[in-house]
Write an enzyme that holds these catalytic residues in place. Structure first.
Site, PDB file in Angstrom:
ATOM      1  N   GLN A 126       0.849  -1.193   0.000  1.00  0.00           N
ATOM      2  CA  GLN A 126       0.000   0.000   0.000  1.00  0.00           C
ATOM      3  C   GLN A 126       0.888   1.246   0.000  1.00  0.00           C
ATOM      4  O   GLN A 126       1.587   1.521   0.974  1.00  0.00           O
ATOM      5  CB  GLN A 126      -0.866  -0.034   1.259  1.00  0.00           C
ATOM      6  CG  GLN A 126      -1.777   1.154   1.411  1.00  0.00           C
ATOM      7  CD  GLN A 126      -2.532   1.081   2.721  1.00  0.00           C
ATOM      8  OE1 GLN A 126      -3.127   0.064   3.047  1.00  0.00           O
ATOM      9  NE2 GLN A 126      -2.501   2.141   3.493  1.00  0.00           N
ATOM     10  N   GLU A 242      -9.079  -1.521   6.052  1.00  0.00           N
ATOM     11  CA  GLU A 242      -7.903  -1.850   6.858  1.00  0.00           C
ATOM     12  C   GLU A 242      -8.288  -1.873   8.335  1.00  0.00           C
ATOM     13  O   GLU A 242      -7.923  -2.771   9.075  1.00  0.00           O
ATOM     14  CB  GLU A 242      -6.803  -0.824   6.615  1.00  0.00           C
ATOM     15  CG  GLU A 242      -5.518  -1.156   7.361  1.00  0.00           C
ATOM     16  CD  GLU A 242      -4.342  -0.271   6.955  1.00  0.00           C
ATOM     17  OE1 GLU A 242      -4.572   0.755   6.291  1.00  0.00           O
ATOM     18  OE2 GLU A 242      -3.207  -0.609   7.325  1.00  0.00           O
ATOM     19  N   GLU A 358      -4.849   9.042  17.850  1.00  0.00           N
ATOM     20  CA  GLU A 358      -5.358  10.422  17.919  1.00  0.00           C
ATOM     21  C   GLU A 358      -6.276  10.687  16.728  1.00  0.00           C
ATOM     22  O   GLU A 358      -7.340  11.298  16.870  1.00  0.00           O
ATOM     23  CB  GLU A 358      -4.189  11.433  17.895  1.00  0.00           C
ATOM     24  CG  GLU A 358      -3.340  11.474  19.155  1.00  0.00           C
ATOM     25  CD  GLU A 358      -2.344  10.325  19.228  1.00  0.00           C
ATOM     26  OE1 GLU A 358      -2.156   9.614  18.225  1.00  0.00           O
ATOM     27  OE2 GLU A 358      -1.749  10.123  20.317  1.00  0.00           O
TER      28      GLU A 358
HETATM   29  C1  LIG Z   1       3.992  -0.850  11.352  1.00  0.00           C
HETATM   30  C2  LIG Z   1       3.538   0.188  10.362  1.00  0.00           C
HETATM   31  C3  LIG Z   1       3.229  -0.190   9.074  1.00  0.00           C
HETATM   32  C4  LIG Z   1       2.823   0.775   8.141  1.00  0.00           C
HETATM   33  N1  LIG Z   1       2.559   0.366   6.861  1.00  0.00           N
HETATM   34  C5  LIG Z   1       2.203   1.287   5.935  1.00  0.00           C
HETATM   35  C6  LIG Z   1       1.986   0.889   4.576  1.00  0.00           C
HETATM   36  O1  LIG Z   1       2.111  -0.288   4.217  1.00  0.00           O
HETATM   37  N2  LIG Z   1       1.655   1.825   3.672  1.00  0.00           N
HETATM   38  C7  LIG Z   1       1.512   3.140   4.025  1.00  0.00           C
HETATM   39  O2  LIG Z   1       1.167   3.929   3.160  1.00  0.00           O
HETATM   40  N3  LIG Z   1       1.739   3.564   5.293  1.00  0.00           N
HETATM   41  C8  LIG Z   1       2.083   2.672   6.252  1.00  0.00           C
HETATM   42  N4  LIG Z   1       2.324   3.074   7.559  1.00  0.00           N
HETATM   43  C9  LIG Z   1       2.305   4.510   7.867  1.00  0.00           C
HETATM   44  C10 LIG Z   1       1.160   4.961   8.742  1.00  0.00           C
HETATM   45  O3  LIG Z   1      -0.042   4.987   8.013  1.00  0.00           O
HETATM   46  C11 LIG Z   1       1.543   6.354   9.283  1.00  0.00           C
HETATM   47  O4  LIG Z   1       2.685   6.193  10.109  1.00  0.00           O
HETATM   48  C12 LIG Z   1       0.438   6.979  10.068  1.00  0.00           C
HETATM   49  O5  LIG Z   1      -0.645   7.326   9.239  1.00  0.00           O
HETATM   50  C13 LIG Z   1       0.915   8.260  10.827  1.00  0.00           C
HETATM   51  O6  LIG Z   1       1.584   9.123   9.965  1.00  0.00           O
HETATM   52  P1  LIG Z   1       3.035   9.697  10.338  1.00  0.00           P
HETATM   53  O7  LIG Z   1       3.923   8.566  10.740  1.00  0.00           O
HETATM   54  O8  LIG Z   1       3.478  10.561   9.196  1.00  0.00           O
HETATM   55  O9  LIG Z   1       2.827  10.586  11.643  1.00  0.00           O
HETATM   56  P2  LIG Z   1       2.294  12.096  11.697  1.00  0.00           P
HETATM   57  O10 LIG Z   1       1.111  12.245  10.836  1.00  0.00           O
HETATM   58  O11 LIG Z   1       3.464  12.996  11.440  1.00  0.00           O
HETATM   59  O12 LIG Z   1       1.838  12.220  13.214  1.00  0.00           O
HETATM   60  C14 LIG Z   1       2.760  12.445  14.293  1.00  0.00           C
HETATM   61  C15 LIG Z   1       1.963  12.521  15.594  1.00  0.00           C
HETATM   62  O13 LIG Z   1       1.048  13.650  15.540  1.00  0.00           O
HETATM   63  C16 LIG Z   1      -0.282  13.210  15.817  1.00  0.00           C
HETATM   64  N5  LIG Z   1      -1.232  13.978  14.979  1.00  0.00           N
HETATM   65  C17 LIG Z   1      -1.099  14.273  13.666  1.00  0.00           C
HETATM   66  N6  LIG Z   1      -2.176  14.970  13.226  1.00  0.00           N
HETATM   67  C18 LIG Z   1      -3.004  15.092  14.296  1.00  0.00           C
HETATM   68  C19 LIG Z   1      -4.289  15.702  14.488  1.00  0.00           C
HETATM   69  N7  LIG Z   1      -4.938  16.300  13.483  1.00  0.00           N
HETATM   70  N8  LIG Z   1      -4.867  15.635  15.732  1.00  0.00           N
HETATM   71  C20 LIG Z   1      -4.230  15.013  16.761  1.00  0.00           C
HETATM   72  N9  LIG Z   1      -3.007  14.439  16.636  1.00  0.00           N
HETATM   73  C21 LIG Z   1      -2.402  14.464  15.422  1.00  0.00           C
HETATM   74  C22 LIG Z   1      -0.311  11.743  15.411  1.00  0.00           C
HETATM   75  O14 LIG Z   1      -1.335  11.055  16.110  1.00  0.00           O
HETATM   76  C23 LIG Z   1       1.094  11.293  15.847  1.00  0.00           C
HETATM   77  O15 LIG Z   1       1.109  10.997  17.223  1.00  0.00           O
HETATM   78  C24 LIG Z   1       2.719   2.141   8.514  1.00  0.00           C
HETATM   79  C25 LIG Z   1       3.031   2.526   9.830  1.00  0.00           C
HETATM   80  C26 LIG Z   1       3.440   1.568  10.753  1.00  0.00           C
HETATM   81  C27 LIG Z   1       3.779   2.004  12.161  1.00  0.00           C
END
Ligand SMILES: Cc1cc2nc3c(=O)[nH]c(=O)nc-3n(C[C@H](O)[C@H](O)[C@H](O)COP(=O)(O)OP(=O)(O)OC[C@H]3O[C@@H](n4cnc5c(N)ncnc54)[C@H](O)[C@@H]3O)c2cc1C
Length: 373
Positions: A126, A242, A358
């Site tokens: 994905q 998902e 969150e």
């Molecule tokens: C094990 C694992 C597998 C994954 N596999 C895939 C995959 O196959 N394909 C894929 O596309 N992605 C994948 N992901 C990515 C995952 O979807 C993202 O990590 C997730 O959506 C969070 O995005 P970010 O890491 O950029 O964090 P950010 O969006 O930068 O967030 C950082 C922090 O800020 C908080 N935050 C952000 N916005 C808000 C808001 N509006 N209100 C309150 N709090 C907020 C979040 O909760 C978090 O604590 C995977 C992640 C993990 C951990």
């Protein structure tokens, strides 16, 4: 599925089959995503499931599935967890790409992609998250621009689980400036020139996810999934699906809880306080199971916000299980290589993947409860 079979009969049938089915060497319950080293055994196992009629149970019969009832899906997930085997090759193909292909794909796309997913021949990944677009997925910047009857894709994805082994990817790319209507979904052959996959090493020592770079990757016109500009809808349906399948995984947690209790008992650590904590978690897992059965049982839209409850509860229970293992057995026991160490570390990731806790709380507050932003 055979309507005359009761839940308990189905359970016995699945349990007996799982006990006697040939297991490929090295197969273990790797969760929803295999590491590179797990892929050959995972593919072989999925093939065995397919041949016995247990692959993609939830798919409709017209696409080779079993039209399994929600109860049967839950039973299968529980029995697979109990037997220590994965319930399929990985999540993305059977649980995400398959259902969205059925919903948005052309007949040709369905004919081409669904059978190899069903048989475990094609592993999917994905391609959604980007370095600057995780929670705020709609700010993604990977761009697809028309080039005659093709598309040229440039940009970077990150956290792409299983990309190193994937045959196909479900890609979201920007095709216009509008925040949501400027996004299009594509089916991508991961062997195309211009795609570079770089594994990322995780805290638990595994490398399940990756960075994926697109450098002028040429996609044919029929790679578009749905219509141009309809990608946000495809994404919402995929993420809803998902969250739903994460709820399904949760049924295996009873097994994990039992492992923690057994390990604590063996070490003489099972005191009344710990027993209370275990009982509280056990109750939460039962509630999760009941909520999951109810959610999947109601013919809800794939992208329904209500599924966020499942994601939220299942990932937080998963995390708390890991924490319970740590506090019950002590960090030294886990650090010495106890199998529950992995569960503790993976528990943290569960509250992030597929949308953080969150974000699930925001969705529930705004879209389900109607609270102000
Ligand atoms: C094990 C694992 C597998 C994954 N596999 C895939 C995959 O196959 N394909 C894929 O596309 N992605 C994948 N992901 C990515 C995952 O979807 C993202 O990590 C997730 O959506 C969070 O995005 P970010 O890491 O950029 O964090 P950010 O969006 O930068 O967030 C950082 C922090 O800020 C908080 N935050 C952000 N916005 C808000 C808001 N509006 N209100 C309150 N709090 C907020 C979040 O909760 C978090 O604590 C995977 C992640 C993990 C951990």
């Amino acid at each position: 599925m055979d309507g005359s079979v009761t839940g308990e009969e189905f359970r016995t049938r699945v349990r007996d089959w799982l006990a006697s089915a040939p297991r490929p060497e090295g197969l273990h319950d790797y969760g929803g995503t295999p590491q590179l080293a797990d892929v050959p055994a995972g593919r072989q196992w999925h093939r065995t499931l397919f041949e016995a009629g247990y692959a993609c149970l939830h798919w409709p019969a017209e696409h080779g599935g079993r039209d399994a009832s929600v109860l049967e899906q839950a039973i299968f997930a529980e029995e697979a967890a109990r037997a220590g085997v994965p319930r399929q090759l990985n999540i993305v193909g059977p649980d995400l790409a398959g259902p969205v292909l059925m919903r948005y794909g052309t007949e040709a796309q369905q004919r081409r992609h669904l059978p190899p997913i069903l048989r475990g021949e094609h592993l999917w990944c994905q391609l959604f998250s980007e370095p600057e677009a995780g929670s705020d997925l709609a700010s993604l910047r990977t761009r697809a621009r028309p080039d005659g009857d093709h598309w040229l894709v440039d940009g970077q994805k990150v956290w792409t689980s299983a990309a190193g082994a994937a045959d196909y990817g479900l890609l979201l790319a920007r095709t216009g400036e509008d925040r949501h209507r400027g996004i299009t979904a594509f089916v991508v052959d991961m062997t195309l020139p211009g795609i570079t996959v770089r594994p990322l090493r995780q805290l638990d020592g595994e490398s399940k996810f990756n960075e994926v770079f697109f450098d002028d990757v040429r996609l044919s016109g029929d790679s578009v999934l749905g219509e141009v500009g309809q990608g946000w809808r495809v994404a919402t349906a995929t993420l809803g699906q998902e969250r739903l399948s994460l709820g399904a995984q949760a049924v295996g947690m009873f097994e994990a809880l039992r492992e923690v209790a057994d390990a604590a008992r063996e070490r003489g650590l099972l005191d009344p306080v710990l027993e209370d904590t275990i009982t509280a978690l056990w109750t939460r897992i039962w509630l999760l199971r009941a909520t999951w059965l109810r959610a999947v049982g109601t013919d809800t839209e794939l992208g329904s916000s209500a599924f966020s409850v499942l994601k939220l509860v299942s990932s937080e229970v998963y995390r708390d299980l890991g924490d319970l293992a740590t506090s019950a057995l002590g960090t030294d026991t886990l650090a010495a290589g106890h199998p529950l160490l992995r569960r503790m570390l993976v528990g943290r990731a569960q509250t992030i993947l597929g949308g953080t806790s969150e974000i699930q709380r925001n969705i529930l507050a705004e879209r389900v409860l109607g609270l102000p932003r």
